[in-house]
Motif scaffolding. Structure first.
Motif, mmCIF file in Angstrom:
data_model
loop_
_atom_site.group_PDB
_atom_site.id
_atom_site.type_symbol
_atom_site.label_atom_id
_atom_site.label_comp_id
_atom_site.label_asym_id
_atom_site.label_seq_id
_atom_site.Cartn_x
_atom_site.Cartn_y
_atom_site.Cartn_z
ATOM 1 N N GLN A 175 0.840 -1.193 0.000
ATOM 2 C CA GLN A 175 0.000 0.000 0.000
ATOM 3 C C GLN A 175 0.877 1.245 0.000
ATOM 4 N N THR A 176 0.502 2.215 -0.808
ATOM 5 C CA THR A 176 1.234 3.478 -0.893
ATOM 6 C C THR A 176 0.241 4.627 -0.861
ATOM 7 N N SER A 177 0.596 5.658 -0.138
ATOM 8 C CA SER A 177 -0.247 6.856 -0.129
ATOM 9 C C SER A 177 0.646 8.088 -0.197
ATOM 10 N N GLY A 178 0.132 9.145 -0.804
ATOM 11 C CA GLY A 178 0.933 10.353 -0.883
ATOM 12 C C GLY A 178 0.340 11.361 -1.831
ATOM 13 N N ILE A 179 1.169 12.299 -2.222
ATOM 14 C CA ILE A 179 0.711 13.400 -3.068
ATOM 15 C C ILE A 179 1.696 13.631 -4.207
ATOM 16 N N SER A 180 1.157 13.996 -5.373
ATOM 17 C CA SER A 180 1.964 14.397 -6.520
ATOM 18 C C SER A 180 1.409 15.721 -7.033
ATOM 19 N N VAL A 181 2.308 16.672 -7.240
ATOM 20 C CA VAL A 181 1.904 18.002 -7.692
ATOM 21 C C VAL A 181 2.716 18.386 -8.917
ATOM 22 N N GLY A 182 2.063 18.965 -9.905
ATOM 23 C CA GLY A 182 2.751 19.474 -11.078
ATOM 24 C C GLY A 182 2.406 20.937 -11.304
ATOM 25 N N THR A 183 3.420 21.749 -11.588
ATOM 26 C CA THR A 183 3.193 23.158 -11.888
ATOM 27 C C THR A 183 3.832 23.488 -13.236
ATOM 28 N N ARG A 184 3.330 24.505 -13.879
ATOM 29 C CA ARG A 184 3.943 24.985 -15.129
ATOM 30 C C ARG A 184 3.684 26.477 -15.276
ATOM 31 N N LEU A 185 4.795 27.215 -15.459
ATOM 32 C CA LEU A 185 4.735 28.676 -15.628
ATOM 33 C C LEU A 185 3.948 29.345 -14.501
ATOM 34 N N GLY A 186 4.222 28.880 -13.294
ATOM 35 C CA GLY A 186 3.637 29.512 -12.120
ATOM 36 C C GLY A 186 2.224 29.108 -11.801
ATOM 37 N N GLU A 187 1.649 28.244 -12.610
ATOM 38 C CA GLU A 187 0.286 27.780 -12.376
ATOM 39 C C GLU A 187 0.307 26.317 -11.916
ATOM 40 N N SER A 247 9.025 26.639 -19.667
ATOM 41 C CA SER A 247 9.167 25.553 -18.694
ATOM 42 C C SER A 247 8.314 24.376 -19.133
ATOM 43 N N ASP A 248 8.877 23.199 -18.969
ATOM 44 C CA ASP A 248 8.082 21.988 -19.187
ATOM 45 C C ASP A 248 7.471 21.517 -17.872
ATOM 46 N N GLY A 249 7.625 22.344 -16.838
ATOM 47 C CA GLY A 249 6.968 22.060 -15.571
ATOM 48 C C GLY A 249 7.903 21.592 -14.478
ATOM 49 N N ALA A 250 7.450 21.773 -13.261
ATOM 50 C CA ALA A 250 8.126 21.239 -12.082
ATOM 51 C C ALA A 250 7.170 20.263 -11.406
ATOM 52 N N HIS A 251 7.725 19.301 -10.695
ATOM 53 C CA HIS A 251 6.868 18.337 -10.005
ATOM 54 C C HIS A 251 7.459 18.013 -8.635
ATOM 55 N N TYR A 252 6.574 17.765 -7.706
ATOM 56 C CA TYR A 252 6.979 17.341 -6.364
ATOM 57 C C TYR A 252 6.111 16.152 -5.968
ATOM 58 N N GLY A 253 6.740 15.150 -5.401
ATOM 59 C CA GLY A 253 6.005 13.984 -4.946
ATOM 60 C C GLY A 253 6.489 13.520 -3.589
ATOM 61 N N SER A 254 5.578 13.036 -2.783
ATOM 62 C CA SER A 254 5.924 12.502 -1.462
ATOM 63 C C SER A 254 5.013 11.313 -1.181
ATOM 64 N N HIS A 255 5.613 10.140 -0.982
ATOM 65 C CA HIS A 255 4.817 8.929 -0.796
ATOM 66 C C HIS A 255 5.401 8.064 0.321
ATOM 67 N N THR A 256 4.511 7.482 1.088
ATOM 68 C CA THR A 256 4.905 6.506 2.104
ATOM 69 C C THR A 256 4.046 5.259 1.918
ATOM 70 N N GLY A 257 4.563 4.144 2.363
ATOM 71 C CA GLY A 257 3.802 2.910 2.210
ATOM 72 C C GLY A 257 4.460 1.749 2.924
#
Length: 437
Positions: free
Chosen positions: A29-41, A145-155
């Protein structure tokens, strides 16, 4: 974890009640968050919670498998019933079965693999936006920008079988990355950078990721082709792992018993230069590829994979081991923290040692034939003359044979990239064919 272990025990008990001679069961089991941004949005915010139970039963040499994402008692019982039904109709395979009981992990070491981070949307968005904003302000040539991403997952993962083995461990993984587009005249280039770690405190700062991504992207501006020639080649550390990745595939049991490996029958033979050793260390505390046991419950252990150029072991699951009349090696699920020996040379010193040749920083395409070792892939990087980088290179093809490439490694740098399961510095190869214009 206690409830999960109880569910695994329940599934194994049900399998035996329904006539299975043996069974194995895993829950992850894994849970967490993934976020993607591009050009400040903010483009994406995804909260993930994925989990499943997989059950495999054996009726002698007949095998059946089923899975369920519903961990209720009723759903587990239905999955076990389905696996038993499937086993009744499959053809017997004499190599089926659990891994040997005597090789099961008896102690589950705490390898300190789980460090939960802040998984709030606010924090994740803040990290991605800070990274991208810093990158876009570094140089006027960075135009998009082709975007930035941040992810954090635990499981967690729990595995058990009817050898009375049951074990599990918690783990975490966090990452931050950014991809940029730069322009000079009417030419544009794209590149990226990223960081990954078990602990958020071990991640690079958003500013460092941004600066590395910008440096990589800007360095590619003005890229050109080179004339076709045979020259020395350096695989930079961040892609050198792919070279040894082909070694991993070539000595893995599935390719060996199918006779589809260029290193067939090479156990105990020289496959790398005599000065080169590869060691595996599965129990490094906090290691990205650390594990106390493999996907079959076998204990993982320190191994010398290649000793002074000589191949010391294959990588065998229990099925492959039975096929080859050998012992399994604890590699069901992959390798564990490979360390490739190196010399005390920086990348700049490797370039000086090479003299004139190609420094490869990107490979693309799938032109690798594991059966005979033929290697041909698209590449980009830098042309080096008199030990100094002269200009960026694109749209070239590098070709050779993996057996020769591995045997003729000239040197390995001290610029180890530790973001993967395989840790190596930049690799200088004696010669490859470089096809340009």
């Amino acid at each position: 974890m206690g409830q999960v272990e109880a569910a695994v025990k329940e599934a194994l008990s049900l399998a035996k009640q329904k006539g299975a001679s043996d069974a194995e069961c895993s829950i992850s089991q894994t849970s967490g968050i993934s976020v993607g941004t591009r050009l400040g949005e903010v483009e994406t915010v995804e909260f993930n919670q994925d989990g499943a139970l997989g059950i495999t039963v054996y009726r002698g040499n007949q095998k059946g498998s089923a899975s369920t994402t519903d961990l209720s008692k009723h759903a587990i019982e239905a999955a076990v019933e389905k696996a038993c039904d499937i086993a009744r109709f499959t053809s017997p395979d004499p190599y089926n079965g659990l891994a040997p009981a005597e090789l099961m992990a008896t102690e589950i070491a705490d390898l300190d693999l789980c460090h939960p981070g802040d998984q709030s949307a606010e924090y994740a968005i803040e990290q991605a936006l800070a990274c991208e904003k810093h990158a876009l302000n570094l140089d006027d040539r960075i135009v998009n920008s082709d975007g930035a991403h941040y992810g954090s997952h635990t499981g967690f993962r729990v595995y058990g079988n009817t050898h009375d083995f049951i074990g599990g461990f918690l783990q975490s993984r966090h990452n931050l990355g950014c991809a940029l587009i730069a322009r000079e005249g009417d030419k544009m280039q794209r590149d990226m950078s990223y960081t990954v770690a078990r602990k958020t405190s071990d991640l690079w700062t958003p500013e460092k990721v941004a600066e590395d991504a910008a440096s990589e992207t800007l360095s590619r501006l003005g890229a050109r082709q080179v004339p076709t020639a045979k020259v020395p080649v350096i695989f930079r550390a961040d892609i050198a792992g792919s070279l040894f990745g082909h070694l991993v595939s070539a000595i893995s049991g599935g390719n060996l018993y199918r006779k589809s490996s260029f290193l067939l029958d090479h156990l105990g033979k020289q496959v790398l230069p005599e000065w080169l050793t590869i060691q595996e260390r599965p129990h490094i505390v906090g290691g990205l590829a650390s594990s106390p046991f493999d996907a079959e419950g076998l204990k993982t252990q320190d191994r010398t994979i290649v000793d002074k150029g000589t191949l010391e072991t294959y990588l065998l699951t229990s099925y492959a081991a039975r096929k080859m009349d050998m012992q399994p090696t604890g590699h069901a699920g992959g390798i564990h923290n490979w360390r490739v020996s190196q010399q005390d040379n920086s990348l700049q010193q490797l370039c000086q040692q090479m003299g004139t040749g190609l420094l490869v920083t990107e490979v693309m395409g799938q032109g690798v034939n594991l059966v005979n070792g033929d290697y041909s892939r698209g590449a980009a990087g830098f042309w080096v003359e008199n030990g100094e980088i002269q200009y960026p290179v694109e749209e070239v093809t590098i070709a050779g044979n993996l057996k020769d490439m591995l045997a003729n490694i000239v040197a390995i740098g001290n610029d180890t990239d530790d973001r993967h399961a395989l840790h190596t510095g930049s690799v200088l190869l004696e010669q490859m064919s470089v096809a340009g214009h």
